[in-house]
Design a protein around this motif. Structure first.
Motif, PDB file in Angstrom:
ATOM      1  N   ASP A  19       0.870  -1.175   0.000  1.00  0.00           N
ATOM      2  CA  ASP A  19       0.000   0.000   0.000  1.00  0.00           C
ATOM      3  C   ASP A  19       0.908   1.226   0.000  1.00  0.00           C
ATOM      4  O   ASP A  19       1.672   1.446   0.943  1.00  0.00           O
ATOM      5  CB  ASP A  19      -0.916   0.012   1.222  1.00  0.00           C
ATOM      6  N   VAL A  20       0.838   2.000  -1.074  1.00  0.00           N
ATOM      7  CA  VAL A  20       1.742   3.133  -1.258  1.00  0.00           C
ATOM      8  C   VAL A  20       0.949   4.436  -1.177  1.00  0.00           C
ATOM      9  O   VAL A  20      -0.058   4.607  -1.867  1.00  0.00           O
ATOM     10  CB  VAL A  20       2.459   3.048  -2.624  1.00  0.00           C
ATOM     11  N   LYS A  21       1.416   5.346  -0.320  1.00  0.00           N
ATOM     12  CA  LYS A  21       0.828   6.676  -0.225  1.00  0.00           C
ATOM     13  C   LYS A  21       1.868   7.704  -0.638  1.00  0.00           C
ATOM     14  O   LYS A  21       2.979   7.724  -0.115  1.00  0.00           O
ATOM     15  CB  LYS A  21       0.352   6.960   1.198  1.00  0.00           C
ATOM     16  N   ILE A  22       1.503   8.531  -1.613  1.00  0.00           N
ATOM     17  CA  ILE A  22       2.348   9.651  -2.029  1.00  0.00           C
ATOM     18  C   ILE A  22       1.746  10.885  -1.378  1.00  0.00           C
ATOM     19  O   ILE A  22       0.656  11.333  -1.754  1.00  0.00           O
ATOM     20  CB  ILE A  22       2.386   9.779  -3.558  1.00  0.00           C
ATOM     21  N   LEU A  23       2.424  11.430  -0.387  1.00  0.00           N
ATOM     22  CA  LEU A  23       1.810  12.399   0.509  1.00  0.00           C
ATOM     23  C   LEU A  23       2.106  13.853   0.145  1.00  0.00           C
ATOM     24  O   LEU A  23       1.206  14.697   0.197  1.00  0.00           O
ATOM     25  CB  LEU A  23       2.268  12.128   1.948  1.00  0.00           C
ATOM     26  N   ALA A  24       3.338  14.146  -0.197  1.00  0.00           N
ATOM     27  CA  ALA A  24       3.691  15.551  -0.403  1.00  0.00           C
ATOM     28  C   ALA A  24       5.049  15.645  -1.093  1.00  0.00           C
ATOM     29  O   ALA A  24       5.780  14.664  -1.222  1.00  0.00           O
ATOM     30  CB  ALA A  24       3.743  16.287   0.940  1.00  0.00           C
ATOM     31  N   ALA A  25       5.361  16.853  -1.533  1.00  0.00           N
ATOM     32  CA  ALA A  25       6.693  17.175  -2.052  1.00  0.00           C
ATOM     33  C   ALA A  25       7.042  18.576  -1.589  1.00  0.00           C
ATOM     34  O   ALA A  25       6.161  19.374  -1.228  1.00  0.00           O
ATOM     35  CB  ALA A  25       6.720  17.079  -3.582  1.00  0.00           C
ATOM     36  N   LYS A  26       8.329  18.877  -1.593  1.00  0.00           N
ATOM     37  CA  LYS A  26       8.764  20.237  -1.236  1.00  0.00           C
ATOM     38  C   LYS A  26       9.987  20.605  -2.051  1.00  0.00           C
ATOM     39  O   LYS A  26      10.795  19.751  -2.424  1.00  0.00           O
ATOM     40  CB  LYS A  26       9.054  20.351   0.258  1.00  0.00           C
ATOM     41  N   GLY A  27      10.064  21.910  -2.370  1.00  0.00           N
ATOM     42  CA  GLY A  27      11.221  22.415  -3.099  1.00  0.00           C
ATOM     43  C   GLY A  27      11.280  22.017  -4.554  1.00  0.00           C
ATOM     44  O   GLY A  27      12.371  21.949  -5.134  1.00  0.00           O
ATOM     45  N   LEU A  28      10.128  21.754  -5.187  1.00  0.00           N
ATOM     46  CA  LEU A  28      10.136  21.362  -6.599  1.00  0.00           C
ATOM     47  C   LEU A  28      10.593  22.519  -7.482  1.00  0.00           C
ATOM     48  O   LEU A  28      10.405  23.700  -7.159  1.00  0.00           O
ATOM     49  CB  LEU A  28       8.749  20.899  -7.026  1.00  0.00           C
TER      50      LEU A  28
END
Length: 208
Positions: A19-28
């Motif tokens: 079960d994979v959760k992609i939650l957030a990113a920063k500094g793109l």
């Protein structure tokens, strides 16, 4: 022979699910001329796309709430790859795959069965993808479980042929599709007299 068939089926499938959760990113990185990048993240296993987040418009530190993407048939040693994209579509109906730019990617080795990883991964790529400053990061959570104790593979009354057949039916790619070709318009006339007499062929590209 029966034992060989069962072993082969189990080797093809793998008995892990994630079960994979992609939650957030920063500094793109910002790859847009006006405003900011419109990022989404796509999940790959073995080079095959298994799902993606929604697009977050005009945002270099997005948070996503798609929920879990469940992947079955995994094996120990598999890697999960995350690719971040800038969605450049201008109009509804435009192809997302043809109208996007890479914002970098990262990989995560599959945790052992029963384990969970919740990490900020460094996103890597060329300068035009990730920029020249502090590298961007992606927040993901991956939880792995073993499917060996459930399903037809462990039913006590199932013989070897039945197990192999049931396993083979779950191999990704064993799918059917109904295709309807409904109409065409604006076709070129290639006849000297009268008009073209069109017909169609359906081709399927098989990916190994």
């Amino acid at each position: 022979m029966e034992g060989t068939s069962v072993a082969a089926a189990e080797d093809v499938l793998g008995n892990l699910s994630a079960d994979v959760k992609i939650l957030a990113a920063k500094g793109l990185n910002n790859r847009d001329w006006l405003g900011k990048s419109d990022p989404y993240c796509e999940l790959f296993v073995g080079g095959v796309s298994r799902g993606q987040t929604e697009v977050r418009w005009n945002n270099l530190s997005p948070q996503w709430d798609k929920g879990s993407i469940t992947i079955r048939g995994l094996r120990p040693g598999d890697e999960v790859e995350f690719k971040v994209w800038d969605d450049d579509r201008l109009l509804p109906g435009m192809s997302q795959e043809r109208n996007r730019e890479s914002l970098g990617s990262c990989k995560l080795p599959l945790p052992a069965a029963g384990e969970k990883k919740d990490e900020w991964l460094q996103v890597e790529g060329a300068a035009e993808e990730v920029g020249d400053g502090e590298p961007p990061h992606l927040h993901v959570a991956v939880e792995v479980r073993s499917d060996a104790a459930t399903g037809p593979m462990t039913e006590p009354n199932a013989d070897a042929k039945t197990i192999a057949k049931l396993a083979a039916e779950d191999v990704p790619g064993n799918l059917s599709v109904d295709v309807k070709i409904l109409a065409a318009k604006g076709l070129k006339n290639r006849d000297w007299m009268g008009k073209s007499d069109p017909w169609r062929i359906v081709s399927c590209l098989l990916v190994a």
